[in-house]
Design a protein around this motif. Structure first.
Motif, PDB file in Angstrom:
ATOM      1  N   PRO A   1     -30.679 -39.397  11.751  1.00  0.00           N
ATOM      2  CA  PRO A   1     -30.144 -40.616  11.176  1.00  0.00           C
ATOM      3  C   PRO A   1     -31.105 -41.657  10.587  1.00  0.00           C
ATOM      4  O   PRO A   1     -30.672 -42.428   9.632  1.00  0.00           O
ATOM      5  N   ARG A   2     -32.410 -41.199  11.072  1.00  0.00           N
ATOM      6  CA  ARG A   2     -33.481 -42.266  10.488  1.00  0.00           C
ATOM      7  C   ARG A   2     -33.836 -42.151   8.968  1.00  0.00           C
ATOM      8  O   ARG A   2     -33.942 -42.904   8.211  1.00  0.00           O
ATOM      9  N   THR A   3     -33.956 -40.770   8.636  1.00  0.00           N
ATOM     10  CA  THR A   3     -34.359 -40.290   7.321  1.00  0.00           C
ATOM     11  C   THR A   3     -33.147 -39.745   6.417  1.00  0.00           C
ATOM     12  O   THR A   3     -33.375 -39.809   5.334  1.00  0.00           O
ATOM     13  N   GLY A   4     -31.900 -39.266   6.977  1.00  0.00           N
ATOM     14  CA  GLY A   4     -31.115 -38.955   6.040  1.00  0.00           C
ATOM     15  C   GLY A   4     -31.046 -37.457   6.045  1.00  0.00           C
ATOM     16  O   GLY A   4     -30.278 -36.884   5.068  1.00  0.00           O
ATOM     17  N   GLU A   5     -32.158 -36.806   6.473  1.00  0.00           N
ATOM     18  CA  GLU A   5     -32.512 -35.561   5.936  1.00  0.00           C
ATOM     19  C   GLU A   5     -31.921 -34.555   7.102  1.00  0.00           C
ATOM     20  O   GLU A   5     -31.992 -34.843   8.263  1.00  0.00           O
ATOM     21  N   VAL A   6     -31.468 -33.234   6.748  1.00  0.00           N
ATOM     22  CA  VAL A   6     -31.173 -32.171   7.469  1.00  0.00           C
ATOM     23  C   VAL A   6     -32.364 -31.568   8.175  1.00  0.00           C
ATOM     24  O   VAL A   6     -33.340 -31.182   7.616  1.00  0.00           O
ATOM     25  N   VAL A   7     -32.257 -31.673   9.372  1.00  0.00           N
ATOM     26  CA  VAL A   7     -33.329 -31.300  10.497  1.00  0.00           C
ATOM     27  C   VAL A   7     -33.196 -29.756  10.689  1.00  0.00           C
ATOM     28  O   VAL A   7     -34.125 -28.807  10.627  1.00  0.00           O
ATOM     29  N   ARG A   8     -32.047 -29.208  11.047  1.00  0.00           N
ATOM     30  CA  ARG A   8     -31.850 -27.666  11.116  1.00  0.00           C
ATOM     31  C   ARG A   8     -30.335 -27.437  10.854  1.00  0.00           C
ATOM     32  O   ARG A   8     -29.376 -28.497  10.808  1.00  0.00           O
ATOM     33  N   GLU A   9     -29.817 -26.382  10.867  1.00  0.00           N
ATOM     34  CA  GLU A   9     -28.386 -25.862  10.694  1.00  0.00           C
ATOM     35  C   GLU A   9     -28.176 -25.257  11.841  1.00  0.00           C
ATOM     36  O   GLU A   9     -28.983 -24.298  12.415  1.00  0.00           O
ATOM     37  N   VAL A  10     -26.943 -25.354  12.314  1.00  0.00           N
ATOM     38  CA  VAL A  10     -26.460 -24.550  13.499  1.00  0.00           C
ATOM     39  C   VAL A  10     -25.192 -23.735  13.199  1.00  0.00           C
ATOM     40  O   VAL A  10     -24.462 -24.020  12.224  1.00  0.00           O
ATOM     41  N   ASP A  11     -24.915 -22.815  14.219  1.00  0.00           N
ATOM     42  CA  ASP A  11     -23.615 -22.144  13.937  1.00  0.00           C
ATOM     43  C   ASP A  11     -22.290 -23.042  14.837  1.00  0.00           C
ATOM     44  O   ASP A  11     -22.517 -23.216  15.783  1.00  0.00           O
ATOM     45  N   PRO A  12     -21.506 -23.508  14.079  1.00  0.00           N
ATOM     46  CA  PRO A  12     -20.438 -24.200  14.425  1.00  0.00           C
ATOM     47  C   PRO A  12     -19.617 -23.403  15.659  1.00  0.00           C
ATOM     48  O   PRO A  12     -19.235 -24.385  16.347  1.00  0.00           O
ATOM     49  N   LYS A  13     -19.434 -22.146  15.543  1.00  0.00           N
ATOM     50  CA  LYS A  13     -18.453 -21.455  16.367  1.00  0.00           C
ATOM     51  C   LYS A  13     -19.387 -21.703  17.843  1.00  0.00           C
ATOM     52  O   LYS A  13     -18.903 -21.913  18.679  1.00  0.00           O
ATOM     53  N   SER A  14     -20.754 -21.558  17.680  1.00  0.00           N
ATOM     54  CA  SER A  14     -21.637 -21.531  18.866  1.00  0.00           C
ATOM     55  C   SER A  14     -21.556 -23.244  19.475  1.00  0.00           C
ATOM     56  O   SER A  14     -21.161 -23.109  20.734  1.00  0.00           O
ATOM     57  N   LEU A  15     -21.521 -24.235  18.547  1.00  0.00           N
ATOM     58  CA  LEU A  15     -21.284 -25.549  19.144  1.00  0.00           C
ATOM     59  C   LEU A  15     -20.265 -25.862  19.500  1.00  0.00           C
ATOM     60  O   LEU A  15     -20.067 -26.696  20.661  1.00  0.00           O
ATOM     61  N   PHE A  16     -18.995 -25.428  18.874  1.00  0.00           N
ATOM     62  CA  PHE A  16     -17.620 -25.417  19.483  1.00  0.00           C
ATOM     63  C   PHE A  16     -17.616 -24.860  20.808  1.00  0.00           C
ATOM     64  O   PHE A  16     -17.026 -25.547  21.677  1.00  0.00           O
ATOM     65  N   GLU A  17     -18.168 -23.624  21.140  1.00  0.00           N
ATOM     66  CA  GLU A  17     -17.873 -22.820  22.261  1.00  0.00           C
ATOM     67  C   GLU A  17     -18.598 -23.811  23.403  1.00  0.00           C
ATOM     68  O   GLU A  17     -18.219 -23.920  24.736  1.00  0.00           O
ATOM     69  N   GLU A  18     -19.886 -24.290  23.121  1.00  0.00           N
ATOM     70  CA  GLU A  18     -20.596 -25.222  23.929  1.00  0.00           C
ATOM     71  C   GLU A  18     -19.609 -26.334  24.447  1.00  0.00           C
ATOM     72  O   GLU A  18     -19.615 -26.905  25.629  1.00  0.00           O
ATOM     73  N   LEU A  19     -19.230 -27.235  23.500  1.00  0.00           N
ATOM     74  CA  LEU A  19     -18.532 -28.355  23.543  1.00  0.00           C
ATOM     75  C   LEU A  19     -17.390 -28.035  24.621  1.00  0.00           C
ATOM     76  O   LEU A  19     -17.048 -28.548  25.589  1.00  0.00           O
ATOM     77  N   ALA A  20     -16.542 -26.931  24.441  1.00  0.00           N
ATOM     78  CA  ALA A  20     -15.302 -26.479  25.025  1.00  0.00           C
ATOM     79  C   ALA A  20     -15.738 -25.990  26.610  1.00  0.00           C
ATOM     80  O   ALA A  20     -15.192 -26.459  27.609  1.00  0.00           O
ATOM     81  N   TYR A  21     -16.926 -25.349  26.659  1.00  0.00           N
ATOM     82  CA  TYR A  21     -17.270 -24.811  27.982  1.00  0.00           C
ATOM     83  C   TYR A  21     -17.501 -26.219  28.882  1.00  0.00           C
ATOM     84  O   TYR A  21     -17.165 -26.126  29.993  1.00  0.00           O
ATOM     85  N   MET A  22     -18.305 -27.172  28.390  1.00  0.00           N
ATOM     86  CA  MET A  22     -18.669 -28.297  29.051  1.00  0.00           C
ATOM     87  C   MET A  22     -17.443 -29.180  29.537  1.00  0.00           C
ATOM     88  O   MET A  22     -17.405 -29.577  30.617  1.00  0.00           O
ATOM     89  N   ALA A  23     -16.491 -29.494  28.513  1.00  0.00           N
ATOM     90  CA  ALA A  23     -15.197 -30.006  29.087  1.00  0.00           C
ATOM     91  C   ALA A  23     -14.559 -29.172  30.092  1.00  0.00           C
ATOM     92  O   ALA A  23     -13.908 -29.632  30.862  1.00  0.00           O
ATOM     93  N   TRP A  24     -14.643 -27.804  29.840  1.00  0.00           N
ATOM     94  CA  TRP A  24     -13.821 -26.909  31.040  1.00  0.00           C
ATOM     95  C   TRP A  24     -14.523 -27.201  32.118  1.00  0.00           C
ATOM     96  O   TRP A  24     -14.093 -27.210  33.339  1.00  0.00           O
ATOM     97  N   ALA A  25     -15.918 -27.093  32.359  1.00  0.00           N
ATOM     98  CA  ALA A  25     -16.569 -27.102  33.657  1.00  0.00           C
ATOM     99  C   ALA A  25     -16.884 -28.647  34.259  1.00  0.00           C
ATOM    100  O   ALA A  25     -16.640 -28.594  35.568  1.00  0.00           O
ATOM    101  N   LYS A  26     -16.888 -29.455  33.508  1.00  0.00           N
ATOM    102  CA  LYS A  26     -16.979 -30.890  33.897  1.00  0.00           C
ATOM    103  C   LYS A  26     -16.223 -31.854  33.693  1.00  0.00           C
ATOM    104  O   LYS A  26     -16.383 -33.207  33.782  1.00  0.00           O
ATOM    105  N   ALA A  27     -15.153 -31.830  32.742  1.00  0.00           N
ATOM    106  CA  ALA A  27     -14.347 -32.689  32.209  1.00  0.00           C
ATOM    107  C   ALA A  27     -14.909 -33.654  31.351  1.00  0.00           C
ATOM    108  O   ALA A  27     -14.201 -34.689  30.886  1.00  0.00           O
ATOM    109  N   ASP A  28     -15.936 -33.321  30.890  1.00  0.00           N
ATOM    110  CA  ASP A  28     -16.762 -34.248  30.085  1.00  0.00           C
ATOM    111  C   ASP A  28     -17.494 -33.106  29.201  1.00  0.00           C
ATOM    112  O   ASP A  28     -18.184 -32.333  29.727  1.00  0.00           O
ATOM    113  N   PRO A  29     -18.007 -33.497  27.719  1.00  0.00           N
ATOM    114  CA  PRO A  29     -17.159 -34.532  27.026  1.00  0.00           C
ATOM    115  C   PRO A  29     -15.893 -34.407  26.622  1.00  0.00           C
ATOM    116  O   PRO A  29     -15.332 -33.186  26.471  1.00  0.00           O
TER     117      PRO A  29
END
Length: 897
Positions: free
Chosen positions: A405-433
Motif C-alpha cells: 500500500p505504500r508504493t502501490g507496486e505488486v510485491v508477489r503473486e499468490v495462488d487464490p485457491k490456496s489463499l481461499f483454503e487458508e481463509l476457510a481453514y482458520m474460520a473452521w478451526a477458530k471462528a476467525d476470520p
C-alpha cells in the motif's frame, strides 16, 4: 351490585377484569391437560358470582379473589386443576420475592411486574444506576423514563414556534454558555408535562439549542425558550414521552445498550458503532489508539481497516529500519482495549479488517492461530475484506497480486485457491476470520461521491459499514409483539401497527443523534454529515413460532423479506417527513438519492415488491431524506433478554436448557414453545429433561408431534445453507448489513466453509461469519456435552432449489463445492485440527480441572467473564449474531447488545 374495582398488592385500585380470572383458570387447566371450554365457562361464572355476593359494593383484594378461585375449582370437582392453580400462586409469590431481591425493593410496581426475572437480572447487572457501594438506586421505571425524556427533547427544539430549517436568525450565545457551565444548578427545574428534566437532560437540551442557533435556525433566545418551557408551552410533548415509555416498557422496542445505560447520565454517549481511520504513519497509529481508548471508555465499539499500513519488513523511511506490519499494531490496539476494560469486566470490542490484496494477508488470516487455548487478540473480531477481483482470479485460476500500500507496486503473486483454503481453514478451526464483501457493500452505495470513495470498514459485528469517524445509533423492534390472534384464535401479523412502530423508532434514533454526547469532535462532525440511523429487529424466531412458520422454509424466508421491506420502507417514510420539517442530512445534495437511487438491493427487483417503492422514491427526490441510511440488523444479546424475546434475526439456540441460579437449577424454556406444550397437554418435567439432553432440540423425539418438530427448530437443526438464505433474505431490503452467525455442526468441514463463503457472496450477503460448533478457541466438554447430536440437518427444499439456480448461473463454483454432498447434508472429508481440551468434570466452577493460570486466558473467549467475576461460574459462551454471547446473563463481546 357487581364488583367494579379490585385492589392490587401494591395498593393500586384497578378495574375488575374477568378475563384475567379466565386466563389464570385456563392456564391451570392446561397444566393438567384439561381441555373443556364449557367447564371453564362454568367455573369463571361461579367465581364472578361468588365475588359479587361477598363483596357487594366493596373493593376486594386480589388475594381474596384468588382464594375464591381455589374454592370454586374444588367445588367443581377439579381437584388437580385446583392443585395446579395453588402451585401457580405459590410460584408467582416466589417470583415476586425474587424480583424484590434483584431490584433491592420492598414493593414492586406495575413496570417491575411486566419484566421476567431473567430481564430484571440483566437490567440489574449492567443498566440500573448504583450508588458508591454497589447498591441499586434506580428502578426499571426510572431507567425507561430517563431514556424517554431524553428522546423527546429534540422535539421541543424543532417545534415550529422556535425553529426554522431555512432560518437566518442570530442569537446571543453568552447566556447559552452560562447555562452549559452551570447546568448542575438546573437539576429538576424544568419539565415536559409531568416528566422532570434532570441536569444531564438539561445540558443536552441547551447544547442542542447552541448547535441549532449557530446554524441560524433558532427563532428565539435561550431565555425565551426556557421561559416557554417553564410556562408549560411544550406540555403537549408529555404524550410523546409517555408513548416512548410505553413502547419500551411493553418490550416493543429497545435501544442499543449504550443508550439504555447512558441516557440522562454523565457519559451521555448513546452510540454503539464507530469506525476509526489508521493511516501509514506513527502519528495516525497513536491517534487511533487514543481514539479507541476514548470511544471504549464511553462504552462504544470500534472498527478499523489496517490495509493502509505497510507490510512487515518494508522500509521505514525515517530510520531505514523495517516495518512491523499491521498485525503488530492490532496487538497495540488490543492492549489498549484490555486496559480500558469497560465496566470492569466488559472487554473492548474491535473489528480488525485487512483487505485480501495486502502482502501480510496470510499473517492476518493466521493471527489467532498461535497458542491455541490462549486469549490472543481477545478484544478483536477479525475479517478479511474481499473485492471482486479476487473472485475473478479464483474463477479463472489466475495468480492474484499482493500490493504494497505504500508504493502501490505488486510485491508477489499468490495462488487464490490456496489463499481461499487458508481463509476457510482458520474460520473452521477458530471462528476467525470472517469475511466482508466490499464490492457488495459498495454496489448500491449512494454516498460514494459525497464521501470521496467506497466504504472500507465496519463496526465490530459487521452490520454497520461506516466511513471514517462515522457512528451509528441502533434500536431493535420486537417482532413477536406484532403477532395477534383473531376471534377463532388464529395468529396473524399486524402489519399496520408494525409500520407505526418503525416510524416511531426511526424518530427515536434521529433524535438521539441530536442529544448524543459523542466521545470525539471528529465523530460528532462526521456522524451529523450523514445522520445515519439503524432501525433493526429482534424476536424473529419467536414471531415465526407464534405464526406456525418454520424458520427454514420458503414461507419463512418470504416473511423475513417482507418484514425487512416494511422496516426500510417505513423508516424512509419517517425520514422524508423529518426532512420536510427539519431539513435533509448535510451531504444529501452530493449523493445519488437525488437521482432516484437507493442503497437497497430489493428496490432493483420490482417483482418482489410488496410496497409502492416508486412513489417513495419520488417523495425522496422531491423532499430529500433526513438520514443517509436507515436500517440494519444488529446483535441483541442482553437487549433481547430485557425484551424477553429471541435474539436478533437468529433462530433460538435451544428450546430448553438447564440454568443455574442461587437457589438451585431449573430448566429455562422458550416461552412460546412452553405455551404450545401446555396448550397441547404435553408439558412435563420429564419431557423438558429429554429435550435439554437432546441439545435443546425436539428433532427426533417421538413425544413431540411432527408439525411441532417442523416449526420449533433451533440454530443447529437448520442447515448452514438455510442460515445463509435467511441472512440473504433479510439483507436484500436493508440499507446497511445484518449481523448473523452461520451455524455449522462440529463435524462440518473446511469444504463446507468454502461453499458457505461462495454461496453467501452470490446470494448478496455483505459479509459472513461462520461458526462451527465447538471452535471457540478451546473445545469444552461437560458431562451432558459428551453425548453426540443424533439429528443431522439437511438443506430445505427451497434451499436446494436456490443452490441449483446459483450453480446453473455460476457453474465454475462446482470446482470448489460438491453440490451433491451439500444436498445430502455433508460436504467433503473430515478435517483434523489439534485442539486442547479441558475436562470440567460435573460442575463448571472455580474448582474445575482447568489449570489456574489458564483461567484468565480463557475468560472472554470461551467463558463469560461476568458470570465468572460475580459467581465463580464458568458459563460457556455461544456464538450468536456473529458474536460470543452468554446464554445466562446476556453478556456479549459486542458492545451494542
Amino acid at each position: 351490585m357487581a364488583v367494579e374495582k379490585v385492589m392490587k398488592r401494591d395498593g393500586r385500585i384497578v378495574p375488575f377484569d374477568e378475563s384475567r380470572i379466565r386466563w389464570a383458570i385456563q392456564r391451570a387447566m392446561w397444566e393438567v391437560g384439561v381441555r373443556d371450554e364449557k367447564k371453564l365457562d362454568e367455573v369463571v361464572k361461579a367465581v364472578v358470582r361468588r365475588v359479587n355476593e361477598l363483596y357487594d359494593g366493596k373493593i376486594p383484594h386480589i388475594e381474596n379473589i384468588q382464594d375464591i378461585v381455589e374454592l370454586e375449582l374444588m367445588r367443581a370437582g377439579l381437584f388437580n386443576v385446583a392443585k395446579a392453580y395453588i402451585l401457580y400462586r405459590k410460584k408467582k409469590a416466589e417470583i415476586r420475592e425474587e424480583k424484590k431481591r434483584i431490584l433491592n425493593k420492598k414493593e414492586l410496581d406495575e413496570i417491575d411486574k411486566r419484566f421476567s426475572i431473567n430481564s430484571l437480572r440483566v437490567l440489574a447487572s449492567r443498566y440500573l444506576k448504583r450508588d458508591e457501594v454497589g447498591n441499586i438506586i434506580e428502578s426499571p421505571r426510572e431507567l425507561f423514563e430517563r431514556v424517554a425524556v431524553l428522546t423527546v427533547i429534540p422535539d421541543l427544539l424543532y417545534d415550529e414556534r422556535v425553529f426554522d430549517k431555512n432560518g437566518n436568525y442570530q442569537q446571543e450565545l453568552k447566556r447559552v454558555e452560562y447555562y452549559l457551565e452551570h447546568y448542575e444548578e438546573f437539576d429538576g427545574r424544568y419539565s415536559i408535562g409531568r416528566f422532570k428534566l434532570n441536569k444531564y437532560h438539561f445540558e443536552r437540551m441547551v447544547n442542542l439549542y447552541r448547535e441549532l442557533a449557530e446554524q441560524g435556525k433558532m427563532k428565539v433566545s435561550i431565555d425565551e425558550f426556557l421561559a416557554m418551557l417553564e410556562r408549560g408551552e411544550f406540555a403537549e410533548y408529555e404524550k410523546e414521552v409517555e408513548e416512548y415509555f410505553r413502547l419500551m416498557t411493553n418490550q416493543v422496542f429497545m435501544p442499543n445498550t449504550p443508550a439504555l445505560i447512558n441516557s440522562g447520565r454523565p457519559l451521555g454517549m448513546l452510540s454503539a458503532c464507530f469506525v476509526v481511520p489508521i493511516e501509514d504513519d506513527m502519528e495516525s497509529i497513536m491517534k487511533a489508539a487514543h481514539d479507541v481508548a476514548m470511544i471504549q471508555k464511553a462504552g462504544g465499539g470500534t472498527g478499523m481497516n489496517f490495509s493502509k499500513l505497510r507490510p512487515e519488513g518494508d522500509i521505514v523511511g525515517t530510520t531505514t529500519g523495517a516495518a512491523s506490519g499491521p498485525v503488530s499494531f492490532m496487538h497495540l490496539i488490543d492492549a489498549v482495549s484490555d486496559v480500558i476494560k469497560q465496566g470492569g469486566v466488559r472487554r473492548g470490542a474491535n473489528m480488525g479488517i485487512l483487505e485480501i490484496w495486502h502482502p501480510d494477508i496470510e499473517k492476518f488470516i493466521h493471527a489467532k492461530e498461535r497458542n491455541i487455548g490462549t486469549n490472543v487478540l481477545a478484544n478483536f473480531n477479525i475479517s478479511v475484506g474481499i473485492w471482486e477481483d479476487f473472485w475473478e482470479a479464483l474463477k479463472e485460476g489466475k495468480k492474484y497480486p499482493l500490493i504494497n500500500p505504500r508504493t502501490g507496486e505488486v510485491v508477489r503473486e499468490v495462488d487464490p485457491k490456496s489463499l481461499f483454503e487458508e481463509l476457510a481453514y482458520m474460520a473452521w478451526a477458530k471462528a476467525d476470520p470472517g469475511v466482508i464483501f466490499f464490492d457488495i457493500i459498495n454496489r448500491r452505495n449512494v454516498l460514494a461521491e459525497a464521501k470521496g470513495g467506497p466504504i472500507r470498514a465496519t463496526n465490530p459485528c459487521g452490520e454497520e459499514p461506516l466511513y471514517d469517524y462515522e457512528s451509528c445509533n441502533l434500536a431493535s423492534i420486537n417482532l413477536a409483539k406484532f403477532v395477534k390472534y383473531d376471534e377463532e384464535g388464529k395468529p396473524y401479523f399486524d402489519w399496520d401497527e408494525y409500520a407505526y412502530v418503525i416510524q416511531k423508532v426511526a424518530k427515536y434514533l434521529d433524535n438521539s443523534i441530536d442529544v448524543n454526547k459523542f466521545p470525539l469532535p471528529e465523530i460528532d462532525y462526521n456522524t451529523k454529515l450523514t445522520r445515519r440511523i439503524g432501525v433493526g429487529i429482534m424476536g424473529l424466531a419467536d414471531a415465526l413460532f407464534k405464526l406456525g412458520i418454520p424458520y427454514n422454509s420458503e414461507e419463512g424466508f418470504k416473511f423475513m423479506r417482507k418484514v425487512t421491506e416494511y422496516l426500510t420502507f417505513y423508516a424512509y417514510k419517517y425520514s422524508v417527513e423529518a426532512a420536510k420539517k427539519r431539513g435533509t442530512f448535510p451531504l444529501y445534495e452530493k449523493t445519488r438519492y437525488k437521482d432516484g437511487e437507493l442503497p437497497v438491493e430489493g428496490y432493483y427487483h420490482r417483482e418482489i415488491w410488496n410496497l409502492p417503492w416508486d412513489e417513495l422514491v419520488e417523495e425522496i427526490k422531491k423532499h430529500g431524506v433526513r438520514n443517509a441510511m436507515v436500517t440494519t440488523c444488529p446483535p441483541t444479546g442482553s437487549v433481547s433478554m430485557i425484551a424477553d424475546t429471541s435474539s436478533g434475526i437468529e433462530p433460538v439456540y435451544a428450546l430448553v436448557y438447564k440454568k443455574s441460579v442461587t437457589v438451585g437449577e431449573f430448566y429455562y424454556v422458550d416461552p412460546v414453545f412452553e405455551a404450545e406444550l401446555k396448550r397441547r397437554g404435553l408439558y412435563s418435567e420429564e419431557l423438558l429433561k429429554k429435550i435439554s439432553d437432546n441439545y435443546g432440540s425436539v428433532q427426533g423425539l417421538e413425544e413431540i408431534p411432527e408439525d411441532m418438530q417442523r416449526v420449533f427448530v433451533t440454530a443447529m437443526d437448520i442447515h448452514w445453507l438455510d442460515h445463509i438464505l435467511a441472512q440473504a433474505s433479510i439483507q436484500i431490503w436493508l440499507t446497511d448489513s445484518a449481523s448473523k452467525t452461520i451455524n455449522m455442526p462440529n463435524d462440518a468441514t473446511v469444504e463446507d466453509v468454502k461453499a458457505a463463503y461462495l454461496l453467501a457472496y452470490f446470494l448478496g450477503c455483505k459479509g459472513v461469519t461462520v461458526y462451527r460448533d465447538g471452535s471457540l478457541s478451546v473445545q469444552v466438554y461437560s458431562v451432558e456435552g459428551e453425548k453426540k447430536r443424533m439429528y443431522k440437518a439437511k438443506p430445505s427444499e427451497y434451499a436446494r432449489k436456490i443452490l441449483m439456480e446459483i450453480v446453473e448461473k455460476e457453474p465454475w463454483i462446482k470446482n470448489f463445492i460438491d453440490v451433491d454432498a451439500i444436498l445430502n447434508g455433508t460436504n467433503g472429508k473430515k478435517t483434523e485440527v489439534p485442539a486442547i481440551t479441558f475436562s470440567l468434570g460435573t460442575s463448571a466452577d472455580k474448582s474445575s480441572k482447568i489449570p489456574g493460570e489458564k483461567i484468565e486466558e480463557l475468560l472472554g473467549v470461551v467463558y463469560c467473564p461476568v458470570c465468572y467475576e460475580k459467581e465463580g461460574k464458568l458459563v460457556e459462551l455461544k456464538m450468536e449474531s456473529g458474536c460470543a454471547t452468554c446464554p445466562v446473563c446476556g453478556w456479549s463481546k459486542c458492545v451494542i447488545s
